[in-house]
Scaffold this motif. Structure first.
Motif, PDB file in Angstrom:
ATOM      1  N   GLN A 183      -4.836  -2.774  -6.137  1.00  0.00           N
ATOM      2  CA  GLN A 183      -5.993  -3.312  -5.984  1.00  0.00           C
ATOM      3  C   GLN A 183      -6.518  -4.542  -7.087  1.00  0.00           C
ATOM      4  OE1 GLN A 183      -8.583  -3.419  -3.561  1.00  0.00           O
ATOM      5  NE2 GLN A 183      -7.292  -2.103  -2.219  1.00  0.00           N
ATOM      6  N   ASP A 211       0.568   3.138  -6.936  1.00  0.00           N
ATOM      7  CA  ASP A 211      -0.544   3.200  -7.837  1.00  0.00           C
ATOM      8  C   ASP A 211      -1.754   2.448  -7.003  1.00  0.00           C
ATOM      9  OD1 ASP A 211      -1.640   4.145 -11.052  1.00  0.00           O
ATOM     10  OD2 ASP A 211      -2.724   2.735  -9.586  1.00  0.00           O
ATOM     11  N   GLN A 212      -2.490   2.918  -6.351  1.00  0.00           N
ATOM     12  CA  GLN A 212      -3.658   2.352  -5.496  1.00  0.00           C
ATOM     13  C   GLN A 212      -4.434   1.487  -6.270  1.00  0.00           C
ATOM     14  OE1 GLN A 212      -3.378   1.973  -1.868  1.00  0.00           O
ATOM     15  NE2 GLN A 212      -1.443   3.251  -2.578  1.00  0.00           N
ATOM     16  N   SER A 213      -4.756   1.856  -7.490  1.00  0.00           N
ATOM     17  CA  SER A 213      -5.705   1.181  -8.423  1.00  0.00           C
ATOM     18  C   SER A 213      -4.969  -0.165  -8.931  1.00  0.00           C
ATOM     19  CB  SER A 213      -6.426   1.906  -9.581  1.00  0.00           C
ATOM     20  OG  SER A 213      -5.197   2.267 -10.410  1.00  0.00           O
ATOM     21  N   ASP A 264       4.325   7.093  -2.862  1.00  0.00           N
ATOM     22  CA  ASP A 264       3.184   6.833  -3.066  1.00  0.00           C
ATOM     23  C   ASP A 264       3.285   5.786  -4.194  1.00  0.00           C
ATOM     24  OD1 ASP A 264       1.754   8.227  -1.364  1.00  0.00           O
ATOM     25  OD2 ASP A 264       1.326   9.712  -2.745  1.00  0.00           O
ATOM     26  N   LYS A 297       0.841  -1.159  -0.095  1.00  0.00           N
ATOM     27  CA  LYS A 297      -0.093  -0.061   0.059  1.00  0.00           C
ATOM     28  C   LYS A 297       0.971   1.349  -0.034  1.00  0.00           C
ATOM     29  CE  LYS A 297      -2.746   1.136   3.465  1.00  0.00           C
ATOM     30  NZ  LYS A 297      -3.680   0.943   4.534  1.00  0.00           N
ATOM     31  N   GLN A 298       1.736   1.261   1.065  1.00  0.00           N
ATOM     32  CA  GLN A 298       2.588   2.529   0.994  1.00  0.00           C
ATOM     33  C   GLN A 298       3.942   1.858   1.596  1.00  0.00           C
ATOM     34  OE1 GLN A 298       1.261   5.516   4.058  1.00  0.00           O
ATOM     35  NE2 GLN A 298       1.272   6.907   2.260  1.00  0.00           N
TER      36      GLN A 298
END
Lengths: 314, 314
Positions: A186, A181-183, A179, A154-155
């Motif tokens: 997922q 890429d959160q998408s 950071d 995540k981080q």
């Protein structure tokens, strides 16, 4: 979907690779020394222009085996054929390519992966690549997880659990965001659920400058703390949602973000650090664990390429 | 002469390798994971008990070629024979041995060499080695020196020119000294004068965490400073008696000092950073430069072993 491909299959504007260096234009040739490649000696657009996925990992052997695995998975080339090391002129890094997938080793630790990423980002830029996704497939120590669990980051946090990377420039420290890429994270988690072969979780990853004292191990050449000190530190990390510890994710996240690469970190945990420090599982078990990020990322790339092909056939 | 051998040939007490870790005694086996060696699986005293010199360098190819060179130099084995990689079970590091000389690769950057040194120091400790001299033979960027000049490090300094190494332990920074053995540095300088094949100087070495922004290069993927900023920084380094820049000397000096290893850093300069950033010399020229630390250290080891043999024959 910053890189132009939404799930509905609509291609938006192609995203280039950003270098942030006004001096590069003034170079007649750009020698990518640690790859033994260069703009004067190699036609980089012809060699690499079609790259859409880059997978990186510490070990050159693992990146070669990933190349063979992905070739079979994509049924793009004879999986029994030999893949030449594109960086055969040097022993610093190894690089392999199958279709749109590039596989590069980066050695151990932040400085080693940073050298590789500077030259990789310039390579992708010189080759005019667009819409590139980059994934680090690695190994790590877990905190409170069953060994063999795969962690999608995540981080990336530092040794004080802060999501930052400190880059020293001209003797002064510049803080950069880590950071990811959160998408993409997922999508990788969903992909692992479909694959259903091993446990995968999303969590924070602590990135350290050292494997022994830096990760509170009790089995280095030097150790000035107790087992209780170690447990206290790792439990504090766990409270900060740290699921695993490795040595490259922070600078990887920072540099990929700066250059507009869609990036993820997928590491398997080889042991539970709350229960021990030594990697005492059999080579067979450890090798099996190391295949898991490859399987997950291989499956993800296969799915993505299928989506892209479907879109172009519509 | 902290390691027991004065120039008069009087052997004083043998100096062991110090580990500073009370937890090691409690380990049934000690697995040196990144070497693919261990106390349970290998007879380390039989394999390594006679080691008196350890040479380390970033590139596995260079450390193999050093082994072949030193074998010929010492006329100890057939220089045309193959030397097996002792760490063949892993691709993290490569290790070769000829008589009392061990040759080990360490990859690039502080974290990579630190992992290797933790395991090397434990290996020498488990093997009951005494009176060991360790020398890093490497490459570097020079400041105001003719390319090809060899630098023997007086002090290893950080990016602010301070002679210290910051080790993060349990999230807190501990400062360690980067002192190297001054008598060894002088002996190496004298040896180079006798050899009389290339220029060798003694000076400070700056150790950075990064090759591009960390060394004020203008040719990385990112660069936020000007040519004038770069020159100003490098000239400040020169005022602090920095002769060259590399990426491993600080933690090497700190860890060797803690473990009682007599240590030196001998790096050739591949270019003059005041005049450029890219390694654009021909491979032939660069390869010739890289041989120089090998020649100097090979000559030194040959002389030292002659001294030791003369003493034992008296």
């Amino acid at each position: 979907f910053p890189h132009g491909h939404g799930p509905e299959g609509k291609a938006k504007g192609a995203v280039p690779i950003y270098v942030h260096n006004p001096h590069l234009d003034a170079l007649k040739d750009d020698i990518l020394y640690h790859f033994s490649l260069g703009t004067g000696s190699h036609n980089l657009p012809a060699m690499f222009g079609d790259v859409k996925f880059v997978c990186v990992g510490g070990s050159p052997w693992r990146m070669k085996s990933f190349t063979e695995f992905i070739a079979a998975e994509l049924a793009m080339e004879d999986p029994k054929s030999e893949y030449p090391n594109i960086c055969a002129g040097t022993d610093r890094y190894a690089m392999y390519k199958v279709g749109p997938v590039l596989s590069v080793s980066h050695g151990m630790g932040i400085p080693s992966i940073a050298i590789m990423l500077h030259e990789l980002i310039k390579l992708l830029h010189h080759a005019h690549c667009t819409d590139v996704t980059i994934i680090r497939i690695g190994t790590s120590g877990g905190i409170g997880l069953e060994p063999g669990t795969v962690v999608v980051t995540k981080q990336s946090v530092d040794a004080t659990f802060q999501p930052k990377f400190e880059q020293v420039i001209l003797g002064k420290t510049v803080v950069r965001s880590t950071d990811l890429d959160q998408s993409l994270a997922q999508e990788l988690l969903q992909c692992s659920k479909r694959l259903n072969q091993f446990e995968t979780v999303i969590g924070n990853t602590m990135c350290t400058l050292d494997f022994y004292e830096g990760q509170a191990r009790l089995d280095g050449a030097f150790c000035s703390y107790t087992e209780a000190d170690k447990q206290e530190y790792l439990l504090k990390a766990k409270e900060a949602e740290v699921c695993n510890i490795e040595m490259e994710s922070s600078v990887f996240a920072a540099m990929c973000k700066l250059s507009g690469l869609r990036a993820a970190v997928v590491c398997v945990t080889l042991l539970d650090r709350l229960k021990g420090d030594q990697l005492s599982s059999s080579h067979e078990v450890l090798n099996n664990y190391q295949l898991r990020p490859q399987k997950l990322v291989g499956s993800y790339i296969k799915q993505q390429l299928k989506n892209i092909n479907q879109r172009s056939n519509q």
